[in-house]
Design a protein around this motif. Structure first.
Motif, PDB file in Angstrom:
ATOM      1  N   UNK A  32       1.461  -1.356   0.200  1.00 26.83           N
ATOM      2  CA  UNK A  32       0.283   0.076  -0.064  1.00 26.83           C
ATOM      3  C   UNK A  32       1.286   1.169   0.170  1.00 26.83           C
ATOM      4  N   UNK A  33       0.313   2.405   1.165  1.00 27.14           N
ATOM      5  CA  UNK A  33       1.547   3.563   0.949  1.00 27.14           C
ATOM      6  C   UNK A  33       2.902   3.215   2.072  1.00 27.14           C
ATOM      7  N   UNK A  34       2.840   1.612   2.181  1.00 27.73           N
ATOM      8  CA  UNK A  34       4.176   1.733   2.977  1.00 27.73           C
ATOM      9  C   UNK A  34       5.102   0.689   2.319  1.00 27.73           C
ATOM     10  N   UNK A  35       6.185   0.817   2.989  1.00 28.51           N
ATOM     11  CA  UNK A  35       7.735  -0.483   3.120  1.00 28.51           C
ATOM     12  C   UNK A  35       7.644  -1.435   3.919  1.00 28.51           C
ATOM     13  N   UNK A  36       7.553  -2.723   3.642  1.00 35.02           N
ATOM     14  CA  UNK A  36       7.823  -3.932   4.083  1.00 35.02           C
ATOM     15  C   UNK A  36       9.246  -4.129   4.858  1.00 35.02           C
ATOM     16  N   UNK A  37       9.687  -4.468   5.384  1.00 36.81           N
ATOM     17  CA  UNK A  37      10.695  -4.237   5.487  1.00 36.81           C
ATOM     18  C   UNK A  37      11.489  -5.486   6.279  1.00 36.81           C
ATOM     19  N   UNK A  38      11.619  -7.059   5.307  1.00 34.24           N
ATOM     20  CA  UNK A  38      11.747  -8.438   6.761  1.00 34.24           C
ATOM     21  C   UNK A  38      13.062  -8.653   6.485  1.00 34.24           C
ATOM     22  N   UNK A  39      13.776  -8.882   7.903  1.00 36.24           N
ATOM     23  CA  UNK A  39      14.844  -9.154   8.448  1.00 36.24           C
ATOM     24  C   UNK A  39      14.684 -10.560   8.387  1.00 36.24           C
ATOM     25  N   UNK A  40      16.342 -11.209   8.267  1.00 31.26           N
ATOM     26  CA  UNK A  40      16.576 -12.051   8.594  1.00 31.26           C
ATOM     27  C   UNK A  40      17.661 -12.428   9.542  1.00 31.26           C
ATOM     28  N   UNK A  41      17.673 -13.214  10.390  1.00 32.48           N
ATOM     29  CA  UNK A  41      18.567 -13.126  11.985  1.00 32.48           C
ATOM     30  C   UNK A  41      19.568 -13.859  12.240  1.00 32.48           C
ATOM     31  N   UNK A  42      20.669 -14.135  12.028  1.00 25.48           N
ATOM     32  CA  UNK A  42      21.599 -15.085  11.896  1.00 25.48           C
ATOM     33  C   UNK A  42      21.132 -15.967  14.115  1.00 25.48           C
ATOM     34  N   UNK A  43      20.979 -16.857  14.538  1.00 22.43           N
ATOM     35  CA  UNK A  43      20.547 -17.854  15.063  1.00 22.43           C
ATOM     36  C   UNK A  43      19.160 -17.981  15.342  1.00 22.43           C
ATOM     37  N   UNK A  44      18.419 -17.372  14.716  1.00 28.82           N
ATOM     38  CA  UNK A  44      17.281 -17.528  14.473  1.00 28.82           C
ATOM     39  C   UNK A  44      16.331 -17.743  12.882  1.00 28.82           C
ATOM     40  N   UNK A  45      15.409 -18.614  13.587  1.00 23.38           N
ATOM     41  CA  UNK A  45      14.470 -18.892  12.617  1.00 23.38           C
ATOM     42  C   UNK A  45      13.042 -18.646  12.358  1.00 23.38           C
ATOM     43  N   UNK A  46      12.945 -17.130  12.596  1.00 18.73           N
ATOM     44  CA  UNK A  46      11.294 -16.079  12.396  1.00 18.73           C
ATOM     45  C   UNK A  46      11.785 -14.573  11.345  1.00 18.73           C
ATOM     46  N   UNK A  47      11.573 -14.222  11.095  1.00 16.98           N
ATOM     47  CA  UNK A  47      11.439 -13.690  10.303  1.00 16.98           C
ATOM     48  C   UNK A  47      10.880 -11.646  11.379  1.00 16.98           C
ATOM     49  N   UNK A  48      11.714 -10.959  10.865  1.00 15.53           N
ATOM     50  CA  UNK A  48      12.000  -9.650  12.068  1.00 15.53           C
ATOM     51  C   UNK A  48      11.012  -8.598  10.949  1.00 15.53           C
ATOM     52  N   UNK A  49       9.421  -8.537  11.473  1.00 16.34           N
ATOM     53  CA  UNK A  49       9.123  -7.648  10.240  1.00 16.34           C
ATOM     54  C   UNK A  49       8.575  -5.522  11.159  1.00 16.34           C
ATOM     55  N   UNK A  50       8.829  -4.605  10.008  1.00 16.26           N
ATOM     56  CA  UNK A  50       8.532  -3.867  10.427  1.00 16.26           C
ATOM     57  C   UNK A  50       8.128  -2.904   9.628  1.00 16.26           C
ATOM     58  N   UNK A  51       7.157  -2.052   9.184  1.00 15.41           N
ATOM     59  CA  UNK A  51       7.127  -1.262   7.719  1.00 15.41           C
ATOM     60  C   UNK A  51       7.343   0.448   8.043  1.00 15.41           C
ATOM     61  N   UNK A  52       7.865   0.969   7.804  1.00  9.81           N
ATOM     62  CA  UNK A  52       8.425   2.292   7.183  1.00  9.81           C
ATOM     63  C   UNK A  52       7.896   3.127   5.969  1.00  9.81           C
TER      64      UNK A  52
END
Length: 91
Positions: A32-52
């Motif tokens: 939509x009007x945002x940018x969805x950022x998805x991070x994958x972190x070493x040692x974690x199997x879960x995505x980290x998400x935030x919008x900016x």
């Protein structure tokens, strides 16, 4: 306004703060009007998400400090755990 992780942690018991996490991958997708950022972190199997509002310089390979909380998102009718990022800072 700068956000202080200690004050955020005091106000919300569910928040978790982690320092110097290494980013394996960083994807940026318009939503939509945002940018969805998805991070994958070493040692974690879960995505980290935030919008900016806009795109960031890639965080791949960088160390970051994150303040986040666990939540679930429905994908094809299946609940998937994600981490919702409240604060991200490059170290």
């Amino acid at each position: 306004m700068k956000s202080d992780p200690e004050s955020l942690l005091k106000n919300n018991d569910e928040l978790i703060h982690s320092d110097a996490l290494k980013v394996k991958s960083h994807a940026q997708r318009p939503q939509e009007d945002w940018v969805l950022h998805t991070l994958m972190i070493e040692g974690y199997d879960v995505p980290f998400r935030f919008k900016r509002q806009g795109k960031y310089r890639t965080l791949r390979g960088a160390r970051v400090n994150l303040t986040y909380y666990p939540t679930q998102e429905m994908v094809a009718g299946i609940p998937v755990e994600i981490m919702k990022v409240v604060r991200v800072k490059r170290t």
